[in-house]
Write an enzyme that holds these catalytic residues in place. Structure first.
Site, PDB file in Angstrom:
ATOM      1  N   ARG A  71       0.793  -1.225   0.000  1.00  0.00           N
ATOM      2  CA  ARG A  71       0.000   0.000   0.000  1.00  0.00           C
ATOM      3  C   ARG A  71       0.832   1.286   0.000  1.00  0.00           C
ATOM      4  O   ARG A  71       0.409   2.312   0.527  1.00  0.00           O
ATOM      5  CB  ARG A  71      -0.973   0.014   1.188  1.00  0.00           C
ATOM      6  CG  ARG A  71      -2.012  -1.092   1.134  1.00  0.00           C
ATOM      7  CD  ARG A  71      -2.894  -0.983  -0.110  1.00  0.00           C
ATOM      8  NE  ARG A  71      -3.803  -2.131  -0.217  1.00  0.00           N
ATOM      9  CZ  ARG A  71      -3.552  -3.226  -0.937  1.00  0.00           C
ATOM     10  NH1 ARG A  71      -2.423  -3.325  -1.627  1.00  0.00           N
ATOM     11  NH2 ARG A  71      -4.419  -4.215  -0.979  1.00  0.00           N
ATOM     12  N   SER A  99     -11.424   0.966   1.926  1.00  0.00           N
ATOM     13  CA  SER A  99     -10.726   0.409   3.088  1.00  0.00           C
ATOM     14  C   SER A  99     -10.062   1.524   3.890  1.00  0.00           C
ATOM     15  O   SER A  99      -9.295   2.312   3.344  1.00  0.00           O
ATOM     16  CB  SER A  99      -9.674  -0.600   2.641  1.00  0.00           C
ATOM     17  OG  SER A  99     -10.275  -1.719   2.030  1.00  0.00           O
ATOM     18  N   GLU A 138      -5.139   3.883   5.834  1.00  0.00           N
ATOM     19  CA  GLU A 138      -4.947   3.688   4.400  1.00  0.00           C
ATOM     20  C   GLU A 138      -5.542   4.867   3.641  1.00  0.00           C
ATOM     21  O   GLU A 138      -5.035   5.279   2.602  1.00  0.00           O
ATOM     22  CB  GLU A 138      -5.612   2.388   3.944  1.00  0.00           C
ATOM     23  CG  GLU A 138      -5.386   2.058   2.484  1.00  0.00           C
ATOM     24  CD  GLU A 138      -5.866   0.664   2.109  1.00  0.00           C
ATOM     25  OE1 GLU A 138      -6.502   0.524   1.053  1.00  0.00           O
ATOM     26  OE2 GLU A 138      -5.604  -0.292   2.876  1.00  0.00           O
TER      27      GLU A 138
END
Length: 307
Positions: A180, A229, A299
């Site tokens: 990520r 998310s 995130e």
């Protein structure tokens, strides 16, 4: 009503050859999936890569720059964003071209559209993009992935513009992908990406895309005002399970709520502020840390100042 000093006229006068649109104190909330947040001091929408490079080359170095795509994984704080927010439009940066086993896409192209273009050309390997509600710029920035695939698995190279207005290209290795995230200077504004997949039978590609779509529809609150998310998965753990175990499923702060369907999604139930959503996220982090000893990492990107 939040507002910043109007610097748009000064910028325009210093950039006589600029072709893109420059707007002062433009609301950003409508450009995000959460539908919250204050204005951009300046919102710039470049016509193309050359226009973007020209703007950055002539922009004073002390003015902050932020980039937003479709706003799917973003919280804009209620006080707005000081400096310049750049939004790459689909018209200028949304072209998708499939040739052989490769796909070249502008960074304003939706991940889902890139997956569809690849499938139409019988190129497999990009099906995971079909389930990611963002654009290619964000995918490069976050090494976006889902359903067993990640951007790093298929990217050949990415092209971008530096803060000084110079165009640069990065190979997959030079991107320095990790979970990520990536290792490229965060001031780089990505403008296009080249992918390589594998030529496959179209039935297999479509079957995989249908699996991805079915998973999203049955497991995620895709019809809510959400940011996708919220937290990265810690090594060896699933964020949603940690949030659920901490008793936070359905927990609310103001108009913001932890999704009942998927605990790693925060939703705006209708009247949330950016502060509600961010406070809810921080409350979840605190409760998870107290319950499991694990510290969740955001995130979702958060920009701007508090209202």
């Amino acid at each position: 009503m939040v507002s910043f000093p109007d610097i748009s006229a000064d910028l325009k006068s210093a950039m006589p050859e600029l072709r893109g649109r420059v707007l002062a104190n433009e609301p950003l909330g409508p450009l995000t999936w959460f539908r919250v947040g204050g204005p951009a001091q300046v919102l710039f929408t470049p016509v193309d890569e050359d226009d973007l490079a020209y703007f950055l080359a002539h922009l004073p170095a002390d003015i902050p720059v932020y980039v937003i795509g479709v706003g799917s994984n973003l919280i804009v704080r209620d006080g707005g964003v000081e400096g310049v927010v750049i939004r790459l439009s689909p018209r200028g940066f949304g072209t998708i071209v499939a040739e052989g086993d490769t796909v070249r896409a502008g960074t304003a192209a939706l991940d889902k559209r890139v997956a569809e273009a690849a499938a139409a050309a019988n190129i497999g390997g990009l099906e995971f993009y079909f389930g990611i509600p963002g654009s290619i710029g964000g995918a490069l920035r976050m090494n976006a992935g889902a359903n067993g695939g990640e951007t790093k698995d298929v990217l050949v190279e990415a092209r971008g513009v530096t803060r000084a207005g110079e165009t640069v290209t990065f190979t997959n290795a030079e991107m320095g992908f990790v979970y990520r995230s990536h290792g490229v200077d965060p001031s780089i504004i990505f403008t296009s990406a080249l992918y390589r997949g594998t030529l496959m039978e179209p039935e297999k590609i479509r079957a995989r895309m249908n699996e991805v779509q079915q998973h999203r529809e049955t497991a995620q609150p895709i019809r809510e005002k959400t940011g996708g998310s919220t937290f990265k998965n810690p090594p060896g753990h699933s964020s949603w399970k940690l949030v659920d175990a901490a008793g936070m499923r359905g927990f609310r702060v103001g108009g913001a709520q932890v999704s009942e369907m998927h605990c790693n999604f925060l939703i705006n139930t209708g009247d949330a502020t950016a502060a509600d959503i961010e406070t809810l996220g921080e409350t979840v982090r605190d409760r998870v840390k107290a319950h499991s000893g694990i510290e969740l990492q955001w995130e979702i990107k958060r920009i701007g100042v508090a209202g």
